[in-house]
Design a protein around this motif. Structure first.
Motif, PDB file in Angstrom:
ATOM      1  N   TRP A  16       0.830  -1.220   0.000  1.00 32.48           N
ATOM      2  CA  TRP A  16       0.000   0.000   0.000  1.00 32.48           C
ATOM      3  C   TRP A  16       0.855   1.256   0.000  1.00 32.48           C
ATOM      4  N   VAL A  19       0.902   3.307  -3.108  1.00 31.69           N
ATOM      5  CA  VAL A  19      -0.289   4.027  -3.594  1.00 31.69           C
ATOM      6  C   VAL A  19       0.003   5.528  -3.571  1.00 31.69           C
ATOM      7  N   ASP A  23      -3.394   8.001  -7.466  1.00 31.50           N
ATOM      8  CA  ASP A  23      -4.168   6.749  -7.453  1.00 31.50           C
ATOM      9  C   ASP A  23      -5.480   6.929  -6.697  1.00 31.50           C
ATOM     10  N   GLN A  40      -3.610   5.165   2.335  1.00 31.79           N
ATOM     11  CA  GLN A  40      -3.083   4.296   1.262  1.00 31.79           C
ATOM     12  C   GLN A  40      -3.558   2.856   1.474  1.00 31.79           C
ATOM     13  N   HIS A  43      -7.271   2.317   0.441  1.00 29.65           N
ATOM     14  CA  HIS A  43      -7.421   2.269  -1.015  1.00 29.65           C
ATOM     15  C   HIS A  43      -6.925   0.920  -1.552  1.00 29.65           C
ATOM     16  N   TRP A  44      -5.765   0.523  -1.078  1.00 30.17           N
ATOM     17  CA  TRP A  44      -5.169  -0.729  -1.567  1.00 30.17           C
ATOM     18  C   TRP A  44      -6.022  -1.947  -1.170  1.00 30.17           C
ATOM     19  N   ARG A  47      -8.778  -2.183  -3.598  1.00 34.11           N
ATOM     20  CA  ARG A  47      -8.313  -2.627  -4.917  1.00 34.11           C
ATOM     21  C   ARG A  47      -8.067  -4.130  -4.959  1.00 34.11           C
ATOM     22  N   ARG A  68     -11.706   6.410   0.471  1.00 31.98           N
ATOM     23  CA  ARG A  68     -10.473   5.699   0.109  1.00 31.98           C
ATOM     24  C   ARG A  68     -10.765   4.229  -0.207  1.00 31.98           C
ATOM     25  N   GLY A  72     -10.561   2.492  -4.220  1.00 32.56           N
ATOM     26  CA  GLY A  72      -9.874   1.233  -4.497  1.00 32.56           C
ATOM     27  C   GLY A  72     -10.830   0.178  -5.041  1.00 32.56           C
ATOM     28  N   SER A  76     -11.285  -2.669  -8.516  1.00 34.41           N
ATOM     29  CA  SER A  76     -11.066  -4.077  -8.166  1.00 34.41           C
ATOM     30  C   SER A  76     -11.603  -5.047  -9.210  1.00 34.41           C
TER      31      SER A  76
END
Ligand SMILES: C[S@@+](CC[C@H](N)C(=O)[O-])C[C@H]1O[C@@H](n2cnc3c(N)ncnc32)[C@H](O)[C@@H]1O
Length: 281
Positions: A16, A19, A23, A40, A43-44, A47, A68, A72, A76
């Motif tokens: 992460w 990110v 992004d 981060q 978001h990750w 995703r 956030r 992400g 996905s």
């Protein structure tokens, strides 16, 4: 499906951190109490989600964590929906600190909903706001892929959150983020999770105080009963904090657990974070 070993290795590399602000897209502009690394991570996590179940955001404030996660999740390739829970009320002090761009309301308990709806407008069909006390809310929305807990500010609430949401986590796949895990004034969180160590595997400590877990076994009524923290004596609570410090050895230094023990000793019987912080009796 990824093996548990692969998931452990994946998180150990802390991907992460790669990110970028770009992004995050429109989520980057949504105010949040999260640290940049936590942002981060959220978001990750969105995703990399590996199923089409729900994402649950307990403690949304202005919608920063939800934004956030949503930014992400939108990348996905999975079906997704975020359920954000909060009272959606803010003090003037928090408003001024976290949303300095917004006109300051005249009184405390200001309504956050118009701000949150505006902040989450890019994903409006993908998010549901559940307004009110989380202690009054039930979950019947099926499997949960990601559960972010940022509202278990008391021991009774921690029990409620576990009872309502943990059984919907999918073993081998679902991620639990305990956002306040190492806060000295919320020692019930680690006291709860250490009793669920057959159900949850710690994956990462994300500074400052968050811990990320993988659900590895179904959370049964018996497991929930054993993990209750609302009625623990101070002695039992301290015992469990010490067990948690041992459990997390290698991932988390002992300092935060020592600080929790100090808080329990200084504030016997208190089980609400704000009471401990103020040293109320
Ligand atoms: C630390 S903030 C959440 C920050 C947010 N995740 C972000 O990204 O900025 C905690 C939130 O939990 C909410 N909260 C705490 N206890 C609650 C309860 N019992 N019911 C509903 N909301 C609660 C508060 O209103 C507050 O907005």
């Amino acid at each position: 499906m990824q093996s548990t070993e692969d998931i452990v290795a994946e998180f150990a590399a802390r991907p992460w951190r790669g990110v970028s602000e770009a992004d995050l897209g429109p989520a980057a502009r949504v105010p949040t109490m999260l640290t940049p690394e936590e942002g981060q991570l959220y978001h990750w996590l969105g995703r990399r989600v590996a199923g089409d179940g729900a994402t649950v955001d307990l403690g949304a404030y202005a919608g920063g964590s939800a934004a956030r996660l949503l930014s992400g999740l939108a990348l996905s390739g999975r079906g997704f929906h975020v359920h954000s829970y909060d009272r959606f009320r803010s003090s003037r002090a928090f408003w001024a600190k976290f949303m300095p761009e917004e006109p300051l309301p005249e009184s405390d308990e200001a309504d956050l909903l118009p701000v949150v709806r505006r902040n989450l407008a890019p994903w409006q069909d993908k998010v549901t706001l559940h307004v009110g006390d989380i202690g009054d809310q039930r979950w019947s929305g099926g499997p949960v892929e990601i559960l972010s807990v940022d509202a278990a500010k008391g021991a009774v609430m921690a029990d409620h959150v576990a009872r309502e949401f943990f059984p919907s986590l999918v073993p081998g796949r679902s991620i639990l983020v305990q956002q306040d895990y190492l806060m000295s004034v919320q020692p019930w969180l680690c006291a709860q999770m250490v009793c669920l160590r057959d159900q949850f595997l710690p994956l990462a400590h994300v500074p400052k105080v968050g811990l990320v877990f993988l659900c590895v076994a179904p959370v049964t009524p018996a497991a929930l009963m054993a993990a209750q923290v609302g009625e623990l004596t101070d002695g039992k609570l301290m015992q469990r904090v010490r067990q948690a410090a041992d459990w997390h050895g290698g991932m988390v230094p002992r300092g935060p657990f020592k600080a929790m023990l100090d808080q329990i000793k200084a504030h016997p019987g208190l089980r609400l974070g704000w009471q401990m912080r103020r040293g109320a009796s």
